[in-house]
Design a protein around this motif. Structure first.
Motif, PDB file in Angstrom:
ATOM      1  N   TRP A   1      -4.341   0.111   1.701  1.00 51.73           N
ATOM      2  CA  TRP A   1      -3.152  -0.102   2.509  1.00 51.73           C
ATOM      3  C   TRP A   1      -3.431  -1.076   3.643  1.00 51.73           C
ATOM      4  O   TRP A   1      -2.592  -1.889   4.018  1.00 51.73           O
ATOM      5  CB  TRP A   1      -2.656   1.219   3.098  1.00 51.73           C
ATOM      6  N   MET A   2      -4.645  -0.970   4.213  1.00 57.90           N
ATOM      7  CA  MET A   2      -4.981  -1.827   5.346  1.00 57.90           C
ATOM      8  C   MET A   2      -5.092  -3.290   4.934  1.00 57.90           C
ATOM      9  O   MET A   2      -4.465  -4.156   5.529  1.00 57.90           O
ATOM     10  CB  MET A   2      -6.306  -1.373   5.981  1.00 57.90           C
TER      11      MET A   2
ATOM     12  N   ILE B   1      -0.268   3.048   8.721  1.00 60.17           N
ATOM     13  CA  ILE B   1      -1.494   2.257   8.564  1.00 60.17           C
ATOM     14  C   ILE B   1      -1.160   0.775   8.440  1.00 60.17           C
ATOM     15  O   ILE B   1      -1.780  -0.075   9.079  1.00 60.17           O
ATOM     16  CB  ILE B   1      -2.302   2.759   7.345  1.00 60.17           C
ATOM     17  N   VAL B   2      -0.150   0.470   7.619  1.00 55.31           N
ATOM     18  CA  VAL B   2       0.211  -0.945   7.428  1.00 55.31           C
ATOM     19  C   VAL B   2       0.658  -1.564   8.758  1.00 55.31           C
ATOM     20  O   VAL B   2       0.201  -2.641   9.146  1.00 55.31           O
ATOM     21  CB  VAL B   2       1.310  -1.083   6.346  1.00 55.31           C
TER      22      VAL B   2
ATOM     23  N   LEU C   1      -7.628   4.699  -0.819  1.00 58.97           N
ATOM     24  CA  LEU C   1      -6.224   4.336  -0.714  1.00 58.97           C
ATOM     25  C   LEU C   1      -5.909   3.721   0.647  1.00 58.97           C
ATOM     26  O   LEU C   1      -5.226   2.704   0.744  1.00 58.97           O
ATOM     27  CB  LEU C   1      -5.406   5.607  -0.927  1.00 58.97           C
ATOM     28  N   ARG C   2      -6.445   4.330   1.706  1.00 62.07           N
ATOM     29  CA  ARG C   2      -6.121   3.861   3.053  1.00 62.07           C
ATOM     30  C   ARG C   2      -6.655   2.456   3.297  1.00 62.07           C
ATOM     31  O   ARG C   2      -6.007   1.620   3.921  1.00 62.07           O
ATOM     32  CB  ARG C   2      -6.710   4.813   4.099  1.00 62.07           C
TER      33      ARG C   2
ATOM     34  N   PRO D   1      -2.298  -6.037   1.642  1.00 58.57           N
ATOM     35  CA  PRO D   1      -1.279  -7.074   1.860  1.00 58.57           C
ATOM     36  C   PRO D   1      -1.885  -8.437   2.165  1.00 58.57           C
ATOM     37  O   PRO D   1      -1.388  -9.463   1.694  1.00 58.57           O
ATOM     38  CB  PRO D   1      -0.506  -6.556   3.074  1.00 58.57           C
TER      39      PRO D   1
ATOM     40  N   THR E   1      -2.308  -1.850  11.312  1.00 60.27           N
ATOM     41  CA  THR E   1      -3.229  -2.927  10.966  1.00 60.27           C
ATOM     42  C   THR E   1      -2.631  -4.272  11.334  1.00 60.27           C
ATOM     43  O   THR E   1      -3.306  -5.156  11.876  1.00 60.27           O
ATOM     44  CB  THR E   1      -3.540  -2.926   9.459  1.00 60.27           C
TER      45      THR E   1
END
Lengths: 272, 268, 276
Positions: free
Chosen positions: A106-107, B26-27, A102-103, A110, B30
């Motif tokens: 998320w990274m 996290i978003v 999941l992480r 996008p 990053t």
């Protein structure tokens, strides 16, 4: 009783044969019309706009015989296949990691979604500045167009690997590594292939654009060269080869899909 | 009993809250990391090849503020061919799809062409069309139509052929005419497919119009990309890329939203 | 809550003690807890065949997953031979309602799967798998793929896989609910034969009262919302169970009794819900 049944079956078979033959005739006629129009149109149009169809056939023969076409095709195919191979390996890997962690999703999620929606050909000028004039920018643009459908499909595959496949393995005490190797990897193959099917067409677009605007090599290079010298008969030759390559590679992927995941076919037949 | 439930409920609430916070962190981290790497790499590298993100943003901002600047003009030029071309492609594409989906004759006549054009890399037709139509907006509109029409028509056709008997049988048994069946049952049932086709078609249209502008290289966002990169104006070059990315994401987001809200109603 | 009396010297094969389980559902920005199991206790001795029935949503499949260790309960515990269960173990195997086969593996490789995970050498696991495939009557189908088999045959592959792990307890989650009526009766007979041959302990979840009574020594009736055990019925029907057993008056009596209890449970939970 049985003879009347046999009669009915024979009648039905004949009717089906008729429909099949008629459809084939319509299709053939339809496509023949195109070539006819091309031939006639070519006779009455200045050569710098359109040459008759038979001139393209002759040009095809001539370019095949003197090796130009073969060299260009080999050149283009090697770039395309290199790009697609890189896309499959890294696309499947990224999709797998995104679906499993999941992480990680998320990274990079996008950026993957953003680049998938972006017309990545816009990056070609900068790629050719960075990667020089040889195969580098071409392979890079093929990858930039082809990798995203594979990532997205693989990701979707990992997400849909349902409890139905995971639960039995967990119940039999599979380790995380065993689950990845023995359950998830085989389960996502059909999804990777479905992504690849989309990638072939996009990859060819990348290839052609790369050959147009960086060093003009391969089929795209031939195309631009003939177009700028108004050799309209020769110009159609690389186009035909590109269409055939797209069709051939896509069919190959479909064939591979059926070979690697025969169960998917049955599932579709049953409407599941 | 209630005590255990309560503790579990609290724990679950806390877990969901933590996950949300994690996600945002996290978003954001990053993204900051991405910008930092871009900035540092940009400052360290040759300005002819790369520009730090701060320069890119500044250039971008300046060109947005300039109403007569190239960037806004280019955007308007690109949109002015993309929008009409796309509207034409959608209408024609749906019509073609209906024809192929509902009539065997239509299917047999058109299918060979659709198969060929669907497999033709659209960009390979640009040199040919340049020859025929010449440089200008009509060329770009034709190219947009060619890029977008086939995904729309193929999806429409597949959708029409997939309409389940569950939908058509009740209407038929209530004596619907052929045209009623098409308008009231088949087309609404096909709508999700059409939206998916439009999404695919718009993506292709965007790519193809940029490539056409590379060729013509005097107008539109693609033209700016060509001009700025050949004069090594790195910071300026990224502006159209950002706009194109934003356009792509916006179109995609809008259509995905439409797709989802439509699909939700169709599921049941 | 009644905790089953445990003989300190010989603990029961399987003991389930006061299990609590809540599922959480997101509602807008909040979560609500839905109690699925509330104080479920059960004791099964070695070699027993116990059926569990209950209305849909009573948590019987959840109970089975908790016993296997696939799901952790909020409260209570599961013991096998007096040892606490903390996760899936080789002393238990599950036969799933959805068969749980891997479409890319042949019948043989599906049956071998559990042994492969355990690291059993290839030759040995093939031997074991072939033996169990023969035992469920699928000899000759070793190299077929699941999509080429009927539902009943797929479930027999599921059996063979569970058997090849040689577990002490077999947990069956509505194993026959996805096959047709005739196949179901054949599979029931085959399972009973396997049971009397191997004397495994079996916990058998079903939603068919007829099947529950026909197969088991004991029928556990559950009620819904929250899931709990309403009553346990001892089935004093003769063995071996053949189709004649279904014609016995006693079979009808037990069946009718079970149905009464089930109905009462459904009515009670409806009242509970109305009150809440």
């Amino acid at each position: 009783m049985t003879t009347s049944l046999a009669h009915a079956a024979a009648r039905e078979a004949a009717a089906r044969r008729y429909v099949k033959r008629r459809n084939l005739a319509i299709r053939t006629g339809s496509i023949a019309l195109l070539f006819l129009a091309w031939e006639i149109g070519g006779m009455f149009t200045p050569r710098i706009f359109l040459a008759p169809f038979h001139d393209t056939v002759l040009a095809f023969w001539k370019l095949t015989k003197d090796g130009t076409l073969l060299t260009a095709t080999a050149n283009s195919l090697s770039v395309l296949l290199a790009g697609l191979a890189i896309s499959v390996v890294f696309g499947a890997l990224l999709g797998l990691l995104m679906g499993r962690y999941l992480r990680f999703n998320w990274m990079i999620g996008p950026y993957v979604n953003g680049l998938y929606a972006t017309p990545t050909v816009a990056l070609l000028p900068v790629l050719s500045l960075w990667l020089g004039l040889y195969a580098g920018p071409k392979i890079a643009i093929v990858v930039l167009l082809a990798i995203f459908p594979i990532i997205k499909n693989t990701y979707a595959g990992v997400i849909t690997v349902g409890q139905e496949l995971l639960e039995p393995a967990v119940s039999m005490r599979a380790s995380e590594f065993q689950i990845a190797r023995l359950v998830i990897a085989p389960a996502i193959i059909p999804f990777v292939m479905a992504g690849l099917r989309l990638s072939v067409g996009r990859g060819i677009v990348g290839l052609v654009v790369g050959e147009f605007f960086t060093a003009q090599t391969g089929l795209g290079g031939l195309l631009v060269r003939y177009a700028s010298s108004f050799r309209t008969a020769e110009m159609f030759v690389p186009i035909i080869v590109l269409v055939a390559a797209g069709y051939g590679l896509t069919s190959l992927v479909v064939l591979l899909q059926q070979r690697l995941a025969p169960w998917k076919e049955t599932e579709r037949d049953q409407g599941l | 009993m209630t005590a255990i439930d309560d503790i579990a409920l609290q724990a679950e609430r806390a877990r969901i809250r933590r996950t949300k916070i994690d996600r945002v962190l996290i978003v954001v981290c990053t993204f900051i990391g991405f910008l930092a790497v871009w900035e540092i790499a940009g400052r360290l590298s040759n300005p002819l090849f790369f520009a730090p993100v701060s320069d890119v943003v500044r250039e971008f901002w300046l060109s947005l503020l300039d109403p007569r600047g190239r960037l806004l003009n280019g955007l308007v030029e690109t949109l002015s061919v993309l929008v009409p071309g796309f509207v034409i492609a959608s209408v024609l594409g749906v019509a073609l799809g209906v024809l192929m989906g509902r009539s065997n004759l239509g299917f047999q006549i058109l299918d060979p062409y659709v198969t060929i054009f669907y497999n033709t890399p659209r960009v390979a037709l640009i040199p040919l069309l340049l020859l025929w139509i010449g440089v200008g907006d009509p060329l770009k509109i034709v190219i947009v139509i060619l890029a977008a029409i086939f995904p729309v028509s193929v999806n429409t056709m597949v959708g029409i052929r997939d309409v389940s008997a569950q939908f058509t049988e009740p209407a038929r048994s209530m004596n619907a005419t052929e045209s009623q069946l098409l308008r009231k049952v088949i087309l609404p049932a096909t709508f999700p497919y059409v939206v998916a086709g439009i999404k695919l078609g718009l993506g292709r249209a965007l790519t193809t119009v940029i490539v056409a502008e590379f060729f013509v290289s005097v107008s539109g966002l693609g033209g700016i990309l060509q001009a700025t990169s050949s004069s090594y104006q790195m910071a300026k070059m990224f502006a159209p890329v950002i706009i194109l990315a934003a356009m792509g994401v916006a179109i995609d987001g809008l259509l995905t939203y439409l797709e989802r809200s439509v699909l939700r109603r169709y599921r049941s | 809550m009644t905790v089953p009396t445990v003989d300190a010297a010989t603990p029961p094969k399987l003991a389930v003690e006061n299990i609590q389980k809540t599922f959480f559902k997101s509602v807008k920005d909040d979560v609500v807890g839905i109690p699925v199991l509330n104080g479920v206790s059960l004791s099964v001795s070695q070699g027993e065949f116990v059926s569990v029935i209950g209305p849909s949503g009573c948590g019987k499949s959840t109970l089975l997953r908790i016993i296997d260790g696939l799901i952790q309960p909020e409260g209570g515990r599961v013991l096998v031979d007096g040892r606490i269960v903390s996760g899936p173990g080789s002393d238990r195997a599950v036969v799933f309602q959805y068969f749980g086969l891997y479409p890319w593996r042949s019948v043989l490789r599906n049956v071998e799967f559990g042994l492969e995970l355990k690291g059993v050498p290839a030759k040995e696991r093939q031997e074991i798998a072939l033996e169990n495939i023969a035992q469920v009557g699928l000899r000759g189908f070793e190299n077929h793929y699941p999509h080429e088999l009927s539902g009943g045959m797929r479930q027999r592959v599921g059996f063979a896989r569970a058997l090849s792990l040689d577990p002490q307890i077999i947990l069956m989650d509505e194993p026959f609910s996805s096959v047709d009526e005739q196949t179901r009766e054949l599979l029931q007979e085959q399972l009973l034969e396997l049971w009397s041959a191997t004397r495994k302990t079996i916990l058998f979840i079903t939603h068919s009262i007829d099947e529950a009574v026909y197969m088991a020594n004991r029928v556990v009736v559950m009620g819904a919302r929250p899931g709990r055990i309403v009553e346990e019925i001892t089935v004093d029907l003769p063995h071996p169970r053949t189709s004649e057993v279904r014609a016995l008056p006693r079979f009808g009596e037990i069946r009718a009794h079970a149905w009464e209890i089930l109905k009462k449970g459904i009515r009670e939970s409806a009242e509970l819900n109305a009150a809440a």
